[in-house]
Design a protein around this motif. Structure first.
Motif, mmCIF file in Angstrom:
data_model
loop_
_atom_site.group_PDB
_atom_site.id
_atom_site.type_symbol
_atom_site.label_atom_id
_atom_site.label_comp_id
_atom_site.label_asym_id
_atom_site.label_seq_id
_atom_site.Cartn_x
_atom_site.Cartn_y
_atom_site.Cartn_z
ATOM 1 N N ARG A 1 13.866 -10.813 0.071
ATOM 2 C CA ARG A 1 12.505 -10.264 0.008
ATOM 3 C C ARG A 1 11.556 -11.379 -0.432
ATOM 4 N NH1 ARG A 1 10.052 -7.014 -4.079
ATOM 5 N NH2 ARG A 1 11.990 -7.196 -5.248
ATOM 6 N N ARG A 2 10.508 -11.618 0.328
ATOM 7 C CA ARG A 2 9.631 -12.755 0.069
ATOM 8 C C ARG A 2 8.199 -12.424 0.498
ATOM 9 N NH1 ARG A 2 13.083 -13.445 4.209
ATOM 10 N NH2 ARG A 2 12.276 -14.031 6.260
ATOM 11 N N ASN A 3 7.316 -13.417 0.336
ATOM 12 C CA ASN A 3 5.890 -13.186 0.600
ATOM 13 C C ASN A 3 5.410 -11.960 -0.166
ATOM 14 O OD1 ASN A 3 5.834 -15.369 2.426
ATOM 15 N ND2 ASN A 3 6.549 -14.052 4.085
ATOM 16 N N ILE A 4 5.770 -11.942 -1.457
ATOM 17 C CA ILE A 4 5.438 -10.812 -2.319
ATOM 18 C C ILE A 4 4.107 -11.112 -3.000
ATOM 19 C CG2 ILE A 4 6.248 -9.328 -4.182
ATOM 20 C CD1 ILE A 4 9.072 -10.399 -3.625
ATOM 21 N N PRO A 5 3.120 -10.232 -2.869
ATOM 22 C CA PRO A 5 1.786 -10.533 -3.396
ATOM 23 C C PRO A 5 1.738 -10.567 -4.921
ATOM 24 C CG PRO A 5 1.879 -8.289 -2.560
ATOM 25 C CD PRO A 5 3.168 -8.941 -2.163
ATOM 26 N N ALA A 6 0.693 -11.219 -5.420
ATOM 27 C CA ALA A 6 0.529 -11.379 -6.862
ATOM 28 C C ALA A 6 0.413 -10.042 -7.585
ATOM 29 C CB ALA A 6 -0.708 -12.238 -7.146
ATOM 30 N N SER A 7 -0.028 -9.013 -6.878
ATOM 31 C CA SER A 7 -0.195 -7.694 -7.504
ATOM 32 C C SER A 7 1.107 -7.142 -8.068
ATOM 33 C CB SER A 7 -0.766 -6.701 -6.484
ATOM 34 O OG SER A 7 0.100 -6.577 -5.362
ATOM 35 N N GLU A 8 2.238 -7.651 -7.598
ATOM 36 C CA GLU A 8 3.544 -7.174 -8.070
ATOM 37 C C GLU A 8 4.019 -7.915 -9.311
ATOM 38 O OE1 GLU A 8 5.222 -4.438 -5.958
ATOM 39 O OE2 GLU A 8 3.036 -4.545 -5.934
ATOM 40 N N PHE A 9 3.343 -8.993 -9.695
ATOM 41 C CA PHE A 9 3.849 -9.849 -10.772
ATOM 42 C C PHE A 9 2.860 -10.082 -11.912
ATOM 43 C CE2 PHE A 9 6.019 -11.399 -6.875
ATOM 44 C CZ PHE A 9 7.314 -11.062 -7.220
ATOM 45 N N ASP B 1 0.128 -11.691 -13.932
ATOM 46 C CA ASP B 1 -0.592 -12.972 -13.883
ATOM 47 C C ASP B 1 0.293 -14.140 -13.451
ATOM 48 O OD1 ASP B 1 0.971 -12.960 -16.119
ATOM 49 O OD2 ASP B 1 -0.552 -13.708 -17.496
ATOM 50 N N LEU B 2 1.490 -13.854 -12.969
ATOM 51 C CA LEU B 2 2.363 -14.928 -12.492
ATOM 52 C C LEU B 2 1.869 -15.501 -11.167
ATOM 53 C CD1 LEU B 2 5.027 -16.584 -12.661
ATOM 54 C CD2 LEU B 2 6.145 -14.673 -11.471
ATOM 55 N N GLY B 3 1.325 -14.653 -10.334
ATOM 56 C CA GLY B 3 0.915 -15.071 -8.999
ATOM 57 C C GLY B 3 1.930 -14.650 -7.965
ATOM 58 N N ALA B 4 1.620 -14.922 -6.702
ATOM 59 C CA ALA B 4 2.491 -14.513 -5.600
ATOM 60 C C ALA B 4 3.749 -15.371 -5.544
ATOM 61 C CB ALA B 4 1.727 -14.613 -4.277
ATOM 62 N N ILE B 5 4.800 -14.821 -4.938
ATOM 63 C CA ILE B 5 6.021 -15.577 -4.663
ATOM 64 C C ILE B 5 6.260 -15.509 -3.161
ATOM 65 C CG2 ILE B 5 8.516 -15.718 -4.994
ATOM 66 C CD1 ILE B 5 8.179 -14.643 -7.774
ATOM 67 N N GLN B 6 6.256 -16.671 -2.523
ATOM 68 C CA GLN B 6 6.396 -16.748 -1.077
ATOM 69 C C GLN B 6 7.837 -16.975 -0.632
ATOM 70 O OE1 GLN B 6 3.746 -16.046 0.643
ATOM 71 N NE2 GLN B 6 2.341 -16.117 -1.087
ATOM 72 N N ARG C 1 0.826 -1.207 0.000
ATOM 73 C CA ARG C 1 0.000 0.000 0.000
ATOM 74 C C ARG C 1 0.859 1.255 0.000
ATOM 75 N NH1 ARG C 1 -3.501 -3.271 3.352
ATOM 76 N NH2 ARG C 1 -2.382 -2.610 5.230
ATOM 77 N N GLU C 2 2.087 1.140 0.508
ATOM 78 C CA GLU C 2 3.027 2.263 0.499
ATOM 79 C C GLU C 2 3.564 2.430 -0.921
ATOM 80 O OE1 GLU C 2 4.959 5.435 1.957
ATOM 81 O OE2 GLU C 2 3.845 4.110 3.306
#
Length: 256
Positions: free
Chosen positions: A110-118, A120-125, A75-76
């Protein structure tokens, strides 16, 4: 202060010198700060820097910092947690004032990155999956570029400089411990993608091995990262693949 003689460069003999004092050779010796050690209360930061000076250190590495300053909610707008960046900024300013240089990494954990950053790839945990997909999926590389711009372009209010413009930054490791040979099978979807891309690559590179394919990916990405950082205005020394001792890595590392 650190940076007084300009950026650190490498001379023809492979020695570190300063750009504005090319005859002034320098060696760096220091400590590795991980996780919460990068985000100290100001009084503790002052105490630590004084201790480092008395130890005779002239450099530190900020490491495993990126997951700590990453706004996981996204959100930041800057994707940086303001309170933690303020603590890191203050520590950097204290080090610089006392003549201690710094090195860091663009990506570590850096991990637990939400799908919104990628897209249609999906999230990367997982950080190992991030490293694996980084070399083979442009959506992950685009995330790396955005993060580099935000982190390195953030202006430190205590120094008035962004890290990318600070001559006290002696080097950048681009993706920590991310040799494709080490991480390509980090997840089922990463392994599947590597196998598919290798089969496609072999069509125009007959007789080449999977190891050669991994080397090709690593060098290709390094050149892309270098171009991106230079375009951003970051002129510090760059390194990568700081892990393992496979023979072909010697060829890869000559680019750094």
């Amino acid at each position: 202060p650190a940076g007084k003689y300009g950026f650190v460069r490498s001379n023809d003999q492979g020695e570190f010198v300063f750009e504005n004092a090319p005859g002034k050779k320098v060696r760096f010796y220091g400590a590795n700060l991980c996780f919460s050690a990068n985000f100290l209360d100001k009084a503790v930061a002052d105490e630590l820097v004084e201790y480092l000076v008395r130890m005779g250190y002239n450099s530190v590495r900020f490491h495993h910092h990126d997951n700590e300053v990453f706004d996981h909610s996204c959100r930041e707008p800057s994707r940086l947690v303001p309170e933690r960046m303020d603590r890191l900024d203050y520590l950097i300013a204290c080090l610089k004032k006392r003549g201690i240089y710094y090195s860091t990494d663009v990506y570590v954990s850096r991990r637990n990155i939400p799908a919104s950053e990628f897209g249609d790839l999906g999230a990367i945990q997982d950080m190992r999956e991030y490293k694996a997909l980084f070399y083979i999926d442009d959506r992950v590389y685009a995330d790396w570029e955005r993060w580099a711009e935000r982190f390195l372009g953030h202006v430190n209010p205590y120094t008035g400089l962004a890290l990318k413009d600070d001559p006290a930054l002696i080097s950048l490791s681009l993706v920590n411990e991310a040799n494709p040979a080490h991480c390509w099978g980090a997840s089922p979807r990463a392994a599947k993608l590597y196998r598919q891309k290798f089969e496609e690559w072999k069509k125009s590179n007959p007789g080449k091995t999977f190891d050669q394919f991994l080397s090709y990916l690593a060098v290709k990405r390094f050149n892309e990262m270098k171009r991106s950082l230079r375009k951003l205005g970051c002129s510090t020394l760059l390194t990568d693949q700081n892990f393992l001792n496979r023979l072909y890595l010697a060829a890869d590392r000559q680019h750094y």
